[in-house]
Design a protein around this motif. Structure first.
Motif, short mmCIF file in Angstrom:
data_model
loop_
_atom_site.label_atom_id
_atom_site.label_comp_id
_atom_site.label_asym_id
_atom_site.label_seq_id
_atom_site.Cartn_x
_atom_site.Cartn_y
_atom_site.Cartn_z
N SER A 35 16.72 1.21 -5.70
CA SER A 35 16.33 0.84 -4.34
C SER A 35 16.34 -0.67 -4.17
CB SER A 35 14.94 1.41 -4.03
OG SER A 35 14.56 1.11 -2.71
N SER B 30 18.24 -10.81 1.13
CA SER B 30 19.04 -9.59 1.11
C SER B 30 20.47 -9.94 0.76
CB SER B 30 18.99 -8.89 2.47
OG SER B 30 19.70 -7.68 2.45
N LYS B 31 21.25 -8.91 0.45
CA LYS B 31 22.68 -9.11 0.25
C LYS B 31 23.42 -8.89 1.56
CE LYS B 31 23.13 -7.69 -4.59
NZ LYS B 31 23.76 -6.71 -5.51
N THR C 36 12.98 3.13 3.07
CA THR C 36 14.19 3.75 2.53
C THR C 36 13.90 4.73 1.40
OG1 THR C 36 15.42 1.74 3.12
CG2 THR C 36 16.49 3.28 1.62
N HIS D 13 15.96 -2.87 -0.78
CA HIS D 13 14.89 -2.11 -0.14
C HIS D 13 13.72 -1.92 -1.10
CE1 HIS D 13 17.50 -1.13 3.24
NE2 HIS D 13 18.44 -0.80 2.38
N GLN E 123 25.44 -4.70 8.61
CA GLN E 123 25.73 -3.45 7.93
C GLN E 123 26.41 -2.44 8.87
OE1 GLN E 123 25.38 -3.04 4.72
NE2 GLN E 123 24.02 -4.72 4.16
N ASN F 56 15.73 7.04 3.79
CA ASN F 56 16.91 7.61 3.16
C ASN F 56 16.81 9.12 3.06
OD1 ASN F 56 19.47 6.74 1.93
ND2 ASN F 56 18.71 7.84 0.13
N LYS G 277 22.54 3.03 -8.45
CA LYS G 277 21.86 1.93 -7.77
C LYS G 277 20.37 2.20 -7.63
CE LYS G 277 25.80 0.39 -4.99
NZ LYS G 277 26.32 0.20 -3.61
N SER H 22 23.46 8.23 -7.49
CA SER H 22 23.96 6.87 -7.64
C SER H 22 23.19 6.17 -8.75
CB SER H 22 23.79 6.10 -6.32
OG SER H 22 24.08 4.72 -6.48
N ASP I 53 18.04 -2.82 -5.85
CA ASP I 53 19.42 -3.31 -5.91
C ASP I 53 20.06 -3.30 -4.52
OD1 ASP I 53 19.22 -3.58 -8.65
OD2 ASP I 53 20.19 -1.64 -9.07
N MET I 54 19.64 -2.35 -3.70
CA MET I 54 20.21 -2.21 -2.36
C MET I 54 19.47 -3.04 -1.32
SD MET I 54 21.11 1.88 -2.26
CE MET I 54 19.41 2.42 -2.51
#
Length: 305
Positions: free
Chosen positions: A241, A165-166, A224, A246, A90, A273, A239, A237, A243-244
């Motif tokens: 959590s 994770s992505k 996060t 976390h 990242q 975050n 998105k 957003s 989805d990201m």
């Protein structure tokens, strides 16, 4: 083993440069009880002389300046950093490598094969560094039972644990997850047997993670977001959590519930975050963490195991 928190915030830091959420606006104006934070990174040492970094955030120069032990000044050009372990590819964990380009020798970088691929193809940081100090890449093993050590960091045994994770948005396999896109790390002081489990990005506590987390004397894990829809509720957003990648702290199946089942003497949230209410020292959410004996990492946090 000594642990130093260089940065404790998620990507963008706190306050984030373009954000006017109640937290960011409040800390800028001094109307809330909160402290600014840089993007997440820790350093560890077994002898208080040689240090191993975990991630290299865009804030790395400020983090070095606030922690002079990383620059012992034994020669005209010098550093106490013996290596850098990258947890993922990242941007908020790797961009700081550019700031270390003036080194006289190649940077000793430890990461998985998947992270190496992303940093030579999708975001070719390693390729750019070859025009400056260069990179000496050491592949981090993730097979069950495998460990590794870093030259110059004595008495610390490291185990990398793959996490679900992505890969980053720039990755060639963004929508095709691979083992090694993201890892957690167990650090064991072989003199004392004390163990730290570090995972700033954690989407789920999978069965293979439990033994490492149950054995840990200290857990330093993903902090996060407080709720899964935190950013959506603020209109920042769509998105979530999860989805990201976390785990949210609150709610059924959240981090608080998971940590409550683990015996570690210390439980610390990191990678927080800018929208998270736990950044406020006097928030109700911070009080809930206090009651659960869960700490919130801050820049400059320093402790030994």
């Amino acid at each position: 083993m000594r642990v130093r928190v260089l940065g404790s915030a998620a990507g963008g830091g706190f306050p984030q440069w373009n954000c006017n959420c109640p937290n960011c606006d409040g800390v800028r104006k001094g109307t809330i009880k909160a402290s600014p934070r840089t993007q997440s990174s820790i350093a560890i040492s077994s002898d208080n002389i040689n240090w191993l970094l975990f991630n290299a955030s865009p804030d790395i120069l400020a983090q070095f300046q606030r922690f002079p032990e990383l620059q012992p000044g034994r020669a005209i050009r010098d550093t106490a950093v013996k290596g850098i372990v990258l947890m993922d590819a990242q941007i908020d964990h790797t961009t700081g490598l550019f700031m270390l380009r003036e080194g006289k020798v190649p940077l000793n970088i430890y990461c998985t094969g998947m992270v190496h691929e992303d940093l030579t193809q999708g975001n070719p940081i390693f390729n750019v560094l070859e025009h400056f100090c260069g990179v000496s890449w050491h592949q981090v093993p993730t097979a069950p039972g495998s460990t590794f050590e870093v030259d110059g960091i004595t008495d610390i045994r490291i185990t990398a644990v793959p996490l679900s994770s992505k890969a980053p948005p720039f990755s060639p396999h963004r929508h095709d997850p691979h083992e090694g896109d993201n890892i957690g790390i167990q650090l064991e002081d072989t003199r004392t047997g004390k163990k730290l489990f570090y995972a700033p990005g954690l989407a789920a506590i999978e069965p293979h993670l439990l033994p490492f987390m149950q054995q840990a004397d200290c857990l330093m894990v993903d902090g996060t977001c407080w709720t899964n829809d935190e950013m959506r509720a603020l209109g920042i957003s769509e998105k979530l959590s999860l989805d990201m990648g976390h785990m949210p702290q609150s709610g059924p199946g959240g981090m608080i519930e998971a940590l409550g089942r683990l015996p570690a003497a210390r439980k610390i949230l990191i990678h927080i975050n800018n929208t998270n209410p736990i950044l406020r020292d006097d928030s109700d959410e911070r009080e809930i963490l206090h009651q659960e004996k869960i700490e919130v990492a801050f820049d400059g946090m320093d402790f030994s195991l």
